[in-house]
Scaffold this motif. Sequence first.
Motif, mmCIF file in Angstrom:
data_model
loop_
_atom_site.group_PDB
_atom_site.id
_atom_site.type_symbol
_atom_site.label_atom_id
_atom_site.label_comp_id
_atom_site.label_asym_id
_atom_site.label_seq_id
_atom_site.Cartn_x
_atom_site.Cartn_y
_atom_site.Cartn_z
ATOM 1 N N ASN A 108 0.797 -1.233 0.000
ATOM 2 C CA ASN A 108 0.000 0.000 0.000
ATOM 3 C C ASN A 108 0.826 1.278 0.000
ATOM 4 O O ASN A 108 0.492 2.252 0.673
ATOM 5 N N LEU A 109 1.899 1.268 -0.725
ATOM 6 C CA LEU A 109 2.739 2.458 -0.848
ATOM 7 C C LEU A 109 2.396 3.169 -2.152
ATOM 8 O O LEU A 109 1.992 2.542 -3.132
ATOM 9 N N GLU A 110 2.559 4.481 -2.153
ATOM 10 C CA GLU A 110 2.263 5.229 -3.352
ATOM 11 C C GLU A 110 3.558 5.539 -4.112
ATOM 12 O O GLU A 110 4.556 5.943 -3.510
ATOM 13 N N ILE A 111 3.480 5.304 -5.424
ATOM 14 C CA ILE A 111 4.605 5.612 -6.303
ATOM 15 C C ILE A 111 4.242 6.859 -7.084
ATOM 16 O O ILE A 111 3.141 6.913 -7.637
ATOM 17 N N PRO A 112 5.030 7.901 -7.143
ATOM 18 C CA PRO A 112 6.402 8.023 -6.656
ATOM 19 C C PRO A 112 6.519 8.686 -5.270
ATOM 20 O O PRO A 112 7.615 8.893 -4.797
ATOM 21 N N ARG A 113 5.365 9.016 -4.633
ATOM 22 C CA ARG A 113 5.436 9.795 -3.392
ATOM 23 C C ARG A 113 6.199 9.062 -2.279
ATOM 24 O O ARG A 113 7.164 9.586 -1.719
ATOM 25 N N ASP A 114 5.753 7.833 -1.979
ATOM 26 C CA ASP A 114 6.408 7.093 -0.902
ATOM 27 C C ASP A 114 7.689 6.409 -1.355
ATOM 28 O O ASP A 114 8.654 6.297 -0.598
ATOM 29 N N VAL A 115 7.649 5.905 -2.562
ATOM 30 C CA VAL A 115 8.808 5.187 -3.104
ATOM 31 C C VAL A 115 8.983 5.552 -4.572
ATOM 32 O O VAL A 115 8.015 5.531 -5.339
ATOM 33 N N GLY A 116 10.198 5.873 -4.967
ATOM 34 C CA GLY A 116 10.515 6.076 -6.372
ATOM 35 C C GLY A 116 11.086 4.789 -6.959
ATOM 36 O O GLY A 116 11.750 4.033 -6.258
ATOM 37 N N VAL A 117 10.781 4.539 -8.231
ATOM 38 C CA VAL A 117 11.290 3.322 -8.884
ATOM 39 C C VAL A 117 11.884 3.689 -10.251
ATOM 40 O O VAL A 117 11.258 4.407 -11.027
ATOM 41 N N ILE A 118 13.088 3.214 -10.509
ATOM 42 C CA ILE A 118 13.695 3.351 -11.838
ATOM 43 C C ILE A 118 14.069 1.963 -12.350
ATOM 44 O O ILE A 118 14.570 1.139 -11.582
ATOM 45 N N GLY A 119 13.823 1.723 -13.618
ATOM 46 C CA GLY A 119 14.194 0.445 -14.226
ATOM 47 C C GLY A 119 15.296 0.614 -15.260
ATOM 48 O O GLY A 119 15.990 1.636 -15.292
ATOM 49 N N PHE A 120 15.452 -0.404 -16.100
ATOM 50 C CA PHE A 120 16.476 -0.400 -17.142
ATOM 51 C C PHE A 120 15.952 -1.241 -18.308
ATOM 52 O O PHE A 120 15.470 -2.359 -18.073
ATOM 53 N N ASP A 121 16.002 -0.759 -19.509
ATOM 54 C CA ASP A 121 15.626 -1.452 -20.759
ATOM 55 C C ASP A 121 14.674 -0.604 -21.602
ATOM 56 O O ASP A 121 14.862 -0.475 -22.792
ATOM 57 N N ASP A 122 13.600 -0.108 -20.939
ATOM 58 C CA ASP A 122 12.454 0.454 -21.656
ATOM 59 C C ASP A 122 11.786 -0.582 -22.554
ATOM 60 O O ASP A 122 11.685 -0.417 -23.769
ATOM 61 N N VAL A 123 11.297 -1.635 -21.923
ATOM 62 C CA VAL A 123 10.463 -2.617 -22.629
ATOM 63 C C VAL A 123 9.099 -1.971 -22.901
ATOM 64 O O VAL A 123 8.728 -1.000 -22.239
ATOM 65 N N PRO A 124 8.340 -2.501 -23.862
ATOM 66 C CA PRO A 124 7.043 -1.879 -24.180
ATOM 67 C C PRO A 124 6.138 -1.746 -22.948
ATOM 68 O O PRO A 124 5.445 -0.740 -22.787
ATOM 69 N N GLU A 125 6.164 -2.728 -22.068
ATOM 70 C CA GLU A 125 5.306 -2.721 -20.885
ATOM 71 C C GLU A 125 5.592 -1.546 -19.954
ATOM 72 O O GLU A 125 4.727 -1.144 -19.176
ATOM 73 N N ALA A 126 6.812 -1.012 -19.989
ATOM 74 C CA ALA A 126 7.165 0.113 -19.114
ATOM 75 C C ALA A 126 6.321 1.339 -19.435
ATOM 76 O O ALA A 126 6.091 2.191 -18.579
ATOM 77 N N ALA A 127 5.834 1.425 -20.652
ATOM 78 C CA ALA A 127 5.028 2.580 -21.066
ATOM 79 C C ALA A 127 3.544 2.382 -20.768
ATOM 80 O O ALA A 127 2.748 3.312 -20.908
ATOM 81 N N TRP A 128 3.148 1.176 -20.377
ATOM 82 C CA TRP A 128 1.728 0.910 -20.122
ATOM 83 C C TRP A 128 1.218 1.823 -19.000
ATOM 84 O O TRP A 128 1.932 2.087 -18.026
ATOM 85 N N GLY A 129 -0.030 2.224 -19.137
ATOM 86 C CA GLY A 129 -0.628 3.188 -18.217
ATOM 87 C C GLY A 129 -0.543 2.809 -16.748
ATOM 88 O O GLY A 129 -0.419 3.679 -15.890
ATOM 89 N N SER A 130 -0.603 1.543 -16.433
ATOM 90 C CA SER A 130 -0.579 1.130 -15.038
ATOM 91 C C SER A 130 0.807 1.238 -14.420
ATOM 92 O O SER A 130 0.946 1.140 -13.204
ATOM 93 N N TYR A 131 1.829 1.419 -15.233
ATOM 94 C CA TYR A 131 3.195 1.480 -14.688
ATOM 95 C C TYR A 131 3.851 2.833 -14.937
ATOM 96 O O TYR A 131 4.367 3.444 -14.022
ATOM 97 N N ARG A 132 3.859 3.287 -16.147
ATOM 98 C CA ARG A 132 4.532 4.548 -16.499
ATOM 99 C C ARG A 132 5.896 4.645 -15.811
ATOM 100 O O ARG A 132 6.201 5.591 -15.086
ATOM 101 N N LEU A 133 6.696 3.661 -16.090
ATOM 102 C CA LEU A 133 7.983 3.488 -15.419
ATOM 103 C C LEU A 133 9.062 4.399 -16.010
ATOM 104 O O LEU A 133 9.286 4.406 -17.222
ATOM 105 N N THR A 134 9.736 5.133 -15.151
ATOM 106 C CA THR A 134 10.915 5.890 -15.563
ATOM 107 C C THR A 134 12.079 4.901 -15.687
ATOM 108 O O THR A 134 12.263 4.048 -14.813
ATOM 109 N N THR A 135 12.813 5.009 -16.772
ATOM 110 C CA THR A 135 13.790 3.943 -17.034
ATOM 111 C C THR A 135 14.935 4.422 -17.917
ATOM 112 O O THR A 135 14.849 5.482 -18.547
ATOM 113 N N LEU A 136 16.012 3.648 -17.929
ATOM 114 C CA LEU A 136 17.119 3.884 -18.851
ATOM 115 C C LEU A 136 16.894 2.998 -20.061
ATOM 116 O O LEU A 136 16.936 1.772 -19.951
#
Lengths: 340, 340
Positions: B266-294
């Motif tokens: 039950n943590l809120e992203i990015p307020r409580d926790v920030g997350v960064i990934g690596f790759d930029d796979v297509p799924e990273a752009a999906w609305g439920s994730y919107r992942l910041t990534t390299l």
Amino acid sequence: MKSVPRAQDVANLAQVSQSAVSRTFTPGASVSDDTRRKVLAAAQKLGYRPNALARSLITRRSRIVALVMSYLENQFYPLVIEKLSRKLQAEGYHVLMFISEMDEAADGVLAEILQYQVDGVVMASAMLSESLAQRCSDLGVPVVQFNRISDLRGLARHSASSVTSDNYAGGRLAAKLLVERGYRHIAFLAGLEDSSTSLERERGFVDGLAASGLSVFRRAVGRYRFDGAQEATRELFAQEPPPDAIFAANDHMAIAAMDVLRLELNLEIPRDVGVIGFDDVPEAAWGSYRLTTLRQCVEPMVDATARLLCEQMAAELCPRDVVVPCELIERASIRQRQRG
Amino acid sequence: MKSVPRAQDVANLAQVSQSAVSRTFTPGASVSDDTRRKVLAAAQKLGYRPNALARSLITRRSRIVALVMSYLENQFYPLVIEKLSRKLQAEGYHVLMFISEMDEAADGVLAEILQYQVDGVVMASAMLSESLAQRCSDLGVPVVQFNRISDLRGLARHSASSVTSDNYAGGRLAAKLLVERGYRHIAFLAGLEDSSTSLERERGFVDGLAASGLSVFRRAVGRYRFDGAQEATRELFAQEPPPDAIFAANDHMAIAAMDVLRLELNLEIPRDVGVIGFDDVPEAAWGSYRLTTLRQCVEPMVDATARLLCEQMAAELCPRDVVVPCELIERASIRQRQRG
């Protein structure tokens, strides 16, 4: 033209027996380090390379199966590549990749496929044309249409088997389930309009709704694309009253639809809208989606494909059509069953 | 043993010229329907198949590139298969798939790779061993390590090029960005402990944090697996105080972590926790994730791979290491930049 060096030439130069040359290039065979070094030095010098392909000319087995695909955006296909490669590898075959254009018959790659003297062809997410089927039949090369099938007539039919899910039954089940759970305004999100997968799933779905006295409430076309499905979902909800459920012709589109429903239209799944997909790709199980779906059972589908190929590579062409049942995977994207 | 039928045998039986036989089996060549029918009937009868592989014995080109992978769970690899297949196909080559076991050197498939007399080898998500590199070098077959690299010494080094992202710089940038956005308790979610990708990204990350006087707050190992990353995320948050950010060694694990953070903790992203990934796979752009990534820039990586192979298949082995810059793709999984 310079003649191709043979094992005997290498043996002569290295001053070893021809059997030593053969053992050096036979994986797992025993050969001393010293002999190996001499053989490799001579082989390098002469430009000799071991002769597995030459053997294939004698046995007329290239041990290569062509896999024709048009795209890998749908996460179902990577699973197929991995499992089919593993399965055929265990049988001593390997998969040679051919990418054809989406929506087009695979004739563009036909010439190349035949060049490699493949022992078999698997067509997945690509259209098999009469002419490709005909050529393979002429050459005695078995073809398996995987997942997608084209209607073939006459001689062309003679080389082509197929392995599909029971798409019709799956579509029917999706309709039954949505009706049972109280949904009444049920939309269909179509894939590629001329693909057998989308057509069969829709046919089952229409019949399933009809069995409950319903018909498809609204329909839009996502063409199996993520952005296409997002656009189609907006279209489905642009008119009043909105649908209360969507059956998407695959998970990839169902996931795209879920994002639009929740993030753009502020609808709650499954309360406001129920969603069912098809495939059971790994992403369908992800916590953010928990998509209820009709699983295509990849393992038995791949097993059947390998079996059909192996049987027909070993003997006469004798095409068969294998239909694998789908499995309902219930997660959280449609309402739960009402208690008693 | 029955001898292999030749084009001349087919011509004799069909009572046509040898050139007519050749044209019948040359895609795109002109031949009358009548002649074609006669040739195919004769070919069928004799069991003749056109002779592209025989040509490869003369030119010593199989036009096959082996692609060795251990798994396709990470959505980055299907992209690689598709783009590399397309690219090589445009150059007249095709990709032959070899699946090796995860975490193991690819020696298990070495024997088979050599059997196919491939013109080149691409190793992706699989370990290149000294012995495989050595054998390829002996045979003059160029090898490109794609994404993952192994340390090679001596002669083995002689056949192996590599194409990687600038993993170190990417890791460093991830650290810099998280610190800039006010995160201070920053955890690292490692991939496979002995993979160059995870090691290099971590090294850059550690140095980047050090440049701001910080160190890695906590560390867990997800082994590039979805369930492994979920477990590792629970581990990272089992102790007080919890981290306020995670740098995951790839997107696949970052997505798994996001689901655990939001749905279980039950943590809120990015307020409580920030997350960064690596790759930029297509799924990273999906609305439920919107992942910041390299982003690993697949297109230039694949282009470099094809270029290295083609150069070396045409001439001498001359291994090179190509490093492609990463690109920061900012979405919504870390806090926005503070306004002045």
